[in-house]
Design a protein around this motif. Structure first.
Motif, PDB file in Angstrom:
ATOM      1  N   THR A   1      42.452 -27.068   0.505  1.00 39.06           N
ATOM      2  CA  THR A   1      43.239 -25.870  -0.376  1.00 39.06           C
ATOM      3  C   THR A   1      44.499 -26.812  -1.139  1.00 39.06           C
ATOM      4  O   THR A   1      44.915 -26.470  -2.290  1.00 39.06           O
ATOM      5  CB  THR A   1      43.691 -24.848   0.554  1.00 39.06           C
ATOM      6  OG1 THR A   1      42.466 -23.893   0.934  1.00 39.06           O
ATOM      7  CG2 THR A   1      44.549 -23.651  -0.225  1.00 39.06           C
TER       8      THR A   1
ATOM      9  N   ALA B   1      42.841 -20.516  -2.657  1.00 39.39           N
ATOM     10  CA  ALA B   1      42.791 -20.442  -1.317  1.00 39.39           C
ATOM     11  C   ALA B   1      41.356 -19.608  -0.864  1.00 39.39           C
ATOM     12  O   ALA B   1      40.767 -19.878   0.131  1.00 39.39           O
ATOM     13  CB  ALA B   1      44.013 -19.991  -0.406  1.00 39.39           C
TER      14      ALA B   1
ATOM     15  N   GLN C   1      40.140 -27.645   5.967  1.00 40.05           N
ATOM     16  CA  GLN C   1      40.052 -26.376   5.023  1.00 40.05           C
ATOM     17  C   GLN C   1      41.401 -26.556   4.418  1.00 40.05           C
ATOM     18  O   GLN C   1      41.579 -26.348   3.052  1.00 40.05           O
ATOM     19  CB  GLN C   1      39.536 -25.132   5.684  1.00 40.05           C
ATOM     20  CG  GLN C   1      39.669 -24.050   4.631  1.00 40.05           C
ATOM     21  CD  GLN C   1      38.678 -22.891   5.323  1.00 40.05           C
ATOM     22  OE1 GLN C   1      37.993 -22.910   6.330  1.00 40.05           O
ATOM     23  NE2 GLN C   1      39.141 -21.695   4.989  1.00 40.05           N
ATOM     24  N   GLU C   2      42.600 -26.581   5.172  1.00 39.27           N
ATOM     25  CA  GLU C   2      43.772 -26.400   4.892  1.00 39.27           C
ATOM     26  C   GLU C   2      43.957 -27.644   3.904  1.00 39.27           C
ATOM     27  O   GLU C   2      44.728 -27.398   2.725  1.00 39.27           O
ATOM     28  CB  GLU C   2      44.831 -26.320   5.922  1.00 39.27           C
ATOM     29  CG  GLU C   2      46.237 -26.343   5.721  1.00 39.27           C
ATOM     30  CD  GLU C   2      47.292 -26.376   6.819  1.00 39.27           C
ATOM     31  OE1 GLU C   2      48.551 -26.365   6.312  1.00 39.27           O
ATOM     32  OE2 GLU C   2      46.777 -26.766   7.615  1.00 39.27           O
ATOM     33  N   GLN C   3      43.859 -28.581   4.158  1.00 40.42           N
ATOM     34  CA  GLN C   3      43.899 -29.714   3.275  1.00 40.42           C
ATOM     35  C   GLN C   3      43.210 -29.818   1.984  1.00 40.42           C
ATOM     36  O   GLN C   3      43.681 -30.275   1.025  1.00 40.42           O
ATOM     37  CB  GLN C   3      43.628 -31.229   4.142  1.00 40.42           C
ATOM     38  CG  GLN C   3      44.708 -31.334   5.077  1.00 40.42           C
ATOM     39  CD  GLN C   3      44.487 -33.101   5.588  1.00 40.42           C
ATOM     40  OE1 GLN C   3      43.761 -33.782   4.906  1.00 40.42           O
ATOM     41  NE2 GLN C   3      45.028 -33.403   6.785  1.00 40.42           N
TER      42      GLN C   3
ATOM     43  N   LYS D   1      37.833 -20.805   1.127  1.00 49.09           N
ATOM     44  CA  LYS D   1      37.423 -20.292   2.237  1.00 49.09           C
ATOM     45  C   LYS D   1      36.057 -19.596   1.908  1.00 49.09           C
ATOM     46  O   LYS D   1      35.148 -19.767   2.732  1.00 49.09           O
ATOM     47  CB  LYS D   1      38.248 -18.749   2.363  1.00 49.09           C
ATOM     48  CG  LYS D   1      38.135 -18.071   3.635  1.00 49.09           C
ATOM     49  CD  LYS D   1      38.937 -16.846   3.972  1.00 49.09           C
ATOM     50  CE  LYS D   1      38.641 -16.202   5.151  1.00 49.09           C
ATOM     51  NZ  LYS D   1      37.487 -15.310   5.380  1.00 49.09           N
TER      52      LYS D   1
ATOM     53  N   ASP E   1      39.645 -26.305  10.724  1.00 47.52           N
ATOM     54  CA  ASP E   1      40.802 -25.777  10.171  1.00 47.52           C
ATOM     55  C   ASP E   1      42.010 -26.665   9.337  1.00 47.52           C
ATOM     56  O   ASP E   1      42.315 -26.417   8.167  1.00 47.52           O
ATOM     57  CB  ASP E   1      41.811 -24.843  11.011  1.00 47.52           C
ATOM     58  CG  ASP E   1      40.917 -23.758  11.697  1.00 47.52           C
ATOM     59  OD1 ASP E   1      40.137 -23.220  11.157  1.00 47.52           O
ATOM     60  OD2 ASP E   1      41.349 -23.228  12.716  1.00 47.52           O
ATOM     61  N   THR E   2      42.081 -27.719   9.796  1.00 47.53           N
ATOM     62  CA  THR E   2      42.888 -28.758   8.981  1.00 47.53           C
ATOM     63  C   THR E   2      42.039 -29.255   7.956  1.00 47.53           C
ATOM     64  O   THR E   2      42.657 -29.386   6.747  1.00 47.53           O
ATOM     65  CB  THR E   2      43.426 -29.753   9.979  1.00 47.53           C
ATOM     66  OG1 THR E   2      43.986 -29.387  11.188  1.00 47.53           O
ATOM     67  CG2 THR E   2      44.220 -30.937   9.238  1.00 47.53           C
TER      68      THR E   2
END
Length: 311
Positions: A262, A206, A258-260, A210, A255-256
């Motif tokens: 990760t 994570a 980046q989250e996906q 970032k 944001d989505t």
């Protein structure tokens, strides 16, 4: 032991376990040169998202098989096998130690083990690619029927490997899983693996994603799109690169995306660990603490204590 008799060293493990740092430290101590076995680091311009070491951070150590493909080209394990073995021989002629590092398990084995790879047929490949593009889950279910062992190792999301498995089965009449023989090295080889406790690894992944975003990963993808990234079947689907393309096209907010990225990286790390754990030859080093000097010391002890390397 002469330089020619010293075993090849491979450094394996999931993403974000510290493989690159260990490779640099061992190369400095052993007079080695590094051969890249991360298939995504083959691509020129895919730097941030693959954690590719910049030249000025390689400590003057020669690296082989980095930046060898354009993003439009497709990585080929058979071609890589030849290139890696040529690099190993070249390093030996100069009295240096070959150190292979990367998280692409099949490429590591292709370089060091007795493996033969079936050829390809452009027409068969194109047809199967179309079928998989149209119904990836259906083609994966078909793979489960004809080669359960391969289907167990290939996820329904891995279109490229589904295509290759079905192509090999059609061309050879044999299961794709049969193409991975027992672990037999072409010459003495010492396999080192880095392991990190899962919760710690998830935190590292994570944090790394970032940082990559902050370093300009989105701009890197923009630049690569101008160079044909979307046309490359392998490069365009790399983790993070695919999600950023969706962000740039408006399909995902930042944001989505980046989250996906990760989540997909964590899933990939789990698959990497599973692959490398199957190899009974691997000597594992617990790298959870993130102490690169300690990892190198343990690795050097292992290397020094290996009196009968696998052959």
């Amino acid at each position: 032991m002469s330089t020619a008799e010293e075993p090849i060293i491979t450094i394996a493990g999931a993403t974000a376990t510290g493989k690159s740092d260990l490779a640099l430290n061992l190369a400095e101590h052993l007079g080695g040169e590094i051969i890249n076995t991360d298939s995504m680091q083959f691509y020129r311009g895919m730097d941030i998202g693959t954690a590719k070491l910049p030249v000025n951070e390689r400590r003057g150590i020669t690296h082989h098989l980095i930046d060898i493909l354009d993003v439009r080209e497709e990585a080929n394990v058979q071609t890589f096998q030849r290139q890696a073995r040529e690099a190993i021989a070249d390093i030996r002629t100069r009295g240096r130690r070959p150190i292979l590092v990367g998280g692409s398990g099949l490429y590591v084995r292709a370089a060091t083990d007795r493996m033969e790879f079936p050829g390809t047929d452009p027409e068969v490949r194109a047809r199967i690619e179309s079928e998989v593009d149209a119904d990836r889950w259906g083609r994966h279910r078909h793979l489960q029927e004809v080669d359960p062992a391969a289907a167990e190792k290939i996820t329904p999301n891995d279109s490229r490997r589904i295509v290759r498995a079905l192509e090999v089965i059609e061309l050879t009449g044999r299961p794709f899983s049969a193409q991975l023989p027992d672990y037999q090295a072409i010459e003495p080889t010492l396999h080192l693996g880095l392991s990190v406790e899962r919760a710690t690894l998830h935190e590292r992944i994570a944090a790394r994603v970032k940082i990559m975003w902050e370093q300009g990963w989105v701009d890197e993808v923009r630049s690569l799109l101008e160079r044909g990234l979307a046309e490359g079947r392998t490069a365009s689907r790399a983790i993070g690169y695919a999600q950023i393309q969706q962000h740039l096209s408006g399909e995902l907010d930042q944001d989505t995306a980046q989250e996906q990225t990760t989540i997909r990286t964590r899933q990939f790390a789990r698959r990497q660990d599973t692959w490398f754990r199957r190899d009974p030859r691997t000597v594992w080093i617990d790298a959870t603490a993130g102490d690169h000097e300690a990892n190198a010391a343990l690795a050097l002890e292992t290397i020094a204590g290996t009196t009968d390397p696998e052959s």
